[in-house]
Design a protein around this motif. Structure first.
Motif, mmCIF file in Angstrom:
data_model
loop_
_atom_site.group_PDB
_atom_site.id
_atom_site.type_symbol
_atom_site.label_atom_id
_atom_site.label_comp_id
_atom_site.label_asym_id
_atom_site.label_seq_id
_atom_site.Cartn_x
_atom_site.Cartn_y
_atom_site.Cartn_z
ATOM 1 N N ALA A 223 0.828 -1.206 0.000
ATOM 2 C CA ALA A 223 0.000 0.000 0.000
ATOM 3 C C ALA A 223 0.862 1.255 0.000
ATOM 4 O O ALA A 223 0.441 2.305 -0.505
ATOM 5 N N GLU A 224 2.063 1.159 0.545
ATOM 6 C CA GLU A 224 2.980 2.301 0.600
ATOM 7 C C GLU A 224 3.933 2.326 -0.588
ATOM 8 O O GLU A 224 4.875 3.119 -0.623
ATOM 9 N N ASN A 225 3.707 1.446 -1.564
ATOM 10 C CA ASN A 225 4.499 1.390 -2.796
ATOM 11 C C ASN A 225 5.956 1.034 -2.566
ATOM 12 O O ASN A 225 6.819 1.355 -3.386
ATOM 13 N N LEU A 226 6.259 0.361 -1.458
ATOM 14 C CA LEU A 226 7.622 -0.095 -1.224
ATOM 15 C C LEU A 226 7.865 -1.441 -1.904
ATOM 16 O O LEU A 226 8.993 -1.748 -2.303
ATOM 17 N N VAL A 227 6.819 -2.241 -2.030
ATOM 18 C CA VAL A 227 6.900 -3.496 -2.777
ATOM 19 C C VAL A 227 5.688 -3.576 -3.696
ATOM 20 O O VAL A 227 4.718 -2.825 -3.533
ATOM 21 N N MET A 228 5.748 -4.480 -4.660
ATOM 22 C CA MET A 228 4.657 -4.623 -5.625
ATOM 23 C C MET A 228 4.384 -6.101 -5.860
ATOM 24 O O MET A 228 5.313 -6.868 -6.160
ATOM 25 N N ARG A 229 3.134 -6.496 -5.679
ATOM 26 C CA ARG A 229 2.740 -7.884 -5.932
ATOM 27 C C ARG A 229 2.432 -8.069 -7.423
ATOM 28 O O ARG A 229 1.779 -7.223 -8.033
ATOM 29 N N ARG A 230 2.878 -9.197 -7.983
ATOM 30 C CA ARG A 230 2.564 -9.539 -9.362
ATOM 31 C C ARG A 230 1.910 -10.912 -9.366
ATOM 32 O O ARG A 230 2.485 -11.878 -8.855
ATOM 33 N N GLN A 231 0.720 -10.956 -9.919
ATOM 34 C CA GLN A 231 -0.079 -12.178 -9.899
ATOM 35 C C GLN A 231 0.703 -13.363 -10.460
ATOM 36 O O GLN A 231 1.211 -13.320 -11.586
ATOM 37 N N GLY A 232 0.828 -14.402 -9.659
ATOM 38 C CA GLY A 232 1.482 -15.619 -10.113
ATOM 39 C C GLY A 232 2.993 -15.557 -10.136
ATOM 40 O O GLY A 232 3.651 -16.549 -10.478
ATOM 41 N N LYS A 233 3.586 -14.415 -9.784
ATOM 42 C CA LYS A 233 5.042 -14.278 -9.853
ATOM 43 C C LYS A 233 5.680 -14.007 -8.499
ATOM 44 O O LYS A 233 6.848 -14.325 -8.276
ATOM 45 N N GLY A 234 4.935 -13.368 -7.602
ATOM 46 C CA GLY A 234 5.486 -13.069 -6.295
ATOM 47 C C GLY A 234 5.488 -11.590 -5.998
ATOM 48 O O GLY A 234 4.822 -10.794 -6.666
ATOM 49 N N THR A 235 6.265 -11.207 -4.995
ATOM 50 C CA THR A 235 6.349 -9.806 -4.557
ATOM 51 C C THR A 235 7.730 -9.256 -4.887
ATOM 52 O O THR A 235 8.747 -9.882 -4.566
ATOM 53 N N PHE A 236 7.761 -8.086 -5.506
ATOM 54 C CA PHE A 236 9.008 -7.478 -5.963
ATOM 55 C C PHE A 236 9.221 -6.133 -5.265
ATOM 56 O O PHE A 236 8.267 -5.456 -4.874
ATOM 57 N N VAL A 237 10.492 -5.762 -5.135
ATOM 58 C CA VAL A 237 10.819 -4.440 -4.622
ATOM 59 C C VAL A 237 10.417 -3.417 -5.680
ATOM 60 O O VAL A 237 10.769 -3.551 -6.855
ATOM 61 N N SER A 238 9.659 -2.416 -5.273
ATOM 62 C CA SER A 238 9.233 -1.388 -6.227
ATOM 63 C C SER A 238 10.444 -0.614 -6.745
ATOM 64 O O SER A 238 11.452 -0.466 -6.059
ATOM 65 N N THR A 239 10.331 -0.130 -7.961
ATOM 66 C CA THR A 239 11.408 0.630 -8.581
ATOM 67 C C THR A 239 10.830 1.792 -9.366
ATOM 68 O O THR A 239 9.712 1.707 -9.899
ATOM 69 N N HIS A 240 11.589 2.873 -9.458
ATOM 70 C CA HIS A 240 11.150 4.034 -10.231
ATOM 71 C C HIS A 240 11.221 3.787 -11.734
ATOM 72 O O HIS A 240 10.789 4.637 -12.521
ATOM 73 N N HIS A 241 11.765 2.649 -12.140
ATOM 74 C CA HIS A 241 11.819 2.316 -13.563
ATOM 75 C C HIS A 241 10.527 1.675 -14.054
ATOM 76 O O HIS A 241 10.364 1.473 -15.252
ATOM 77 N N GLU A 242 9.619 1.336 -13.138
ATOM 78 C CA GLU A 242 8.323 0.799 -13.543
ATOM 79 C C GLU A 242 7.524 1.891 -14.247
ATOM 80 O O GLU A 242 7.581 3.060 -13.865
ATOM 81 N N ALA A 243 6.758 1.510 -15.248
ATOM 82 C CA ALA A 243 5.972 2.485 -15.996
ATOM 83 C C ALA A 243 5.016 3.243 -15.085
ATOM 84 O O ALA A 243 4.870 4.463 -15.177
ATOM 85 N N ARG A 244 4.369 2.530 -14.170
ATOM 86 C CA ARG A 244 3.370 3.179 -13.317
ATOM 87 C C ARG A 244 4.024 4.117 -12.305
ATOM 88 O O ARG A 244 3.384 5.044 -11.813
ATOM 89 N N ALA A 245 5.302 3.878 -11.989
ATOM 90 C CA ALA A 245 5.989 4.698 -10.997
ATOM 91 C C ALA A 245 6.322 6.084 -11.542
ATOM 92 O O ALA A 245 6.543 7.024 -10.772
ATOM 93 N N HIS A 246 6.358 6.221 -12.853
ATOM 94 C CA HIS A 246 6.708 7.503 -13.455
ATOM 95 C C HIS A 246 5.751 8.616 -13.035
ATOM 96 O O HIS A 246 6.116 9.787 -12.994
ATOM 97 N N PHE A 247 4.512 8.248 -12.741
ATOM 98 C CA PHE A 247 3.493 9.263 -12.469
ATOM 99 C C PHE A 247 3.114 9.357 -10.996
ATOM 100 O O PHE A 247 2.199 10.070 -10.638
ATOM 101 N N ARG A 248 3.846 8.630 -10.147
ATOM 102 C CA ARG A 248 3.569 8.745 -8.719
ATOM 103 C C ARG A 248 3.962 10.121 -8.190
ATOM 104 O O ARG A 248 3.339 10.656 -7.284
#
Length: 294
Positions: free
Chosen positions: A112-137
């Motif tokens: 919820a705090e955008n420190l990690v990101m869940r991906r369906q069927g893949k697991g939980t990843f450390v959030s990164t500013h290189h993600e497309a959705r992170a560009h607009f946070r």
């Protein structure tokens, strides 16, 4: 509506010579705002605070909060890098000797705090500013029509200076400490729309140059994350309405006195440490500021 003053840049005393990628372009200061600010929360709904002390007894905080703090410490220390897969809930439960449900609740808050990101069927990843959705946070200016997209930047000035008193106060530095000062204009579809001044701690961002900023094509926060090990977690922002002064009018190619949205934002990394001060002027003739509240 008051005219914005322009005394910010002039207060910055250079510790060394300026590096300007745009020869001959005057470094016109971004105006300071002149009316009462409205404080908003930018970037995310995160309530990221300093990592609490984790004790052997759960008396001081719920157990899942203690597990959340331990996971956050691993993120901060770089045990799991941005974009990497973190251990599964089962593995973390075994590591910390708690139930899987406790770990899940801790990860729910981190997601919820955008420190990690869940991906369906893949697991939980450390959030990164290189993600497309992170560009607009952290970029809340969106077009009135069409799809939001990242602007192009023209750097007016990049130099190492001594922090003015107001900048030092907001960034938890000593007055006169070295900071990197950046001034740029951002363009949407070729139209100058944003004028920004940024201050970054000189110790953390030592080696950041105009040449590196010009050649890097991704989001600036992605550069900070990859090359300087600094990830922006949350931001606090003040916004107000101002009128364009002569400097802003020239850079944005608008009439003197045109209404602008002025923002002052402090961005924080892990441990609620301020690592960026950004002051900007937004032209909103074709764009608007958007923030989701919950």
């Amino acid at each position: 509506m008051n005219s914005a003053s322009s005394n910010l840049t002039n207060n910055a005393t250079a510790a060394s010579g300026a590096v300007s990628p745009t020869a001959g372009t005057p470094a016109t200061p971004v105006p300071a705002a002149a009316s009462t600010p409205v404080t908003v929360t930018a970037a995310s709904n995160a309530t990221a605070s300093a990592v609490p002390a984790v004790t052997a007894s759960p008396t001081f905080s719920p157990l899942y909060q203690q597990i959340k703090a331990l996971i956050t410490q691993s993120l901060q220390s770089g045990e799991w890098k941005p974009g990497e897969l973190i251990p599964s809930e089962v593995e973390l439960a075994g590591r910390f000797k708690v139930s899987q449900g406790t770990v899940r609740k801790a990860i729910d808050e981190l997601a919820a705090e955008n420190l990690v990101m869940r991906r369906q069927g893949k697991g939980t990843f450390v959030s990164t500013h290189h993600e497309a959705r992170a560009h607009f946070r952290f970029l809340r200016l969106v077009p009135d029509e069409g799809v939001p997209h990242y602007p192009e930047s023209k750097f007016i000035e990049v130099k190492r200076v001594r922090a003015p008193a107001d900048v030092a106060r907001l960034m938890d530095l000593k007055s006169g400490d070295a900071v990197i000062f950046i001034k740029r204009v951002q363009y949407f579809d070729g139209v100058p729309t944003i004028v920004e001044e940024l201050w970054l701690p000189g110790l953390i961002f030592k080696g950041l140059t105009a040449e590196r900023l010009v050649e890097y094509k991704g989001p600036m926060y992605g550069l900070f994350e990859t090359e300087f090990g600094t990830r922006m977690i949350r931001a606090s922002e003040q916004i107000r309405a101002v009128c364009a002064d002569a400097g802003a009018a020239q850079l944005l190619n608008i009439d003197l006195g045109t209404p602008l949205l002025s923002s002052e934002r402090v961005s924080f990394t892990y441990g609620d440490k301020p690592v960026e001060l950004r002051r900007g002027l937004y032209l909103t003739s074709r764009h608007h500021y958007q923030n989701e509240l919950s």
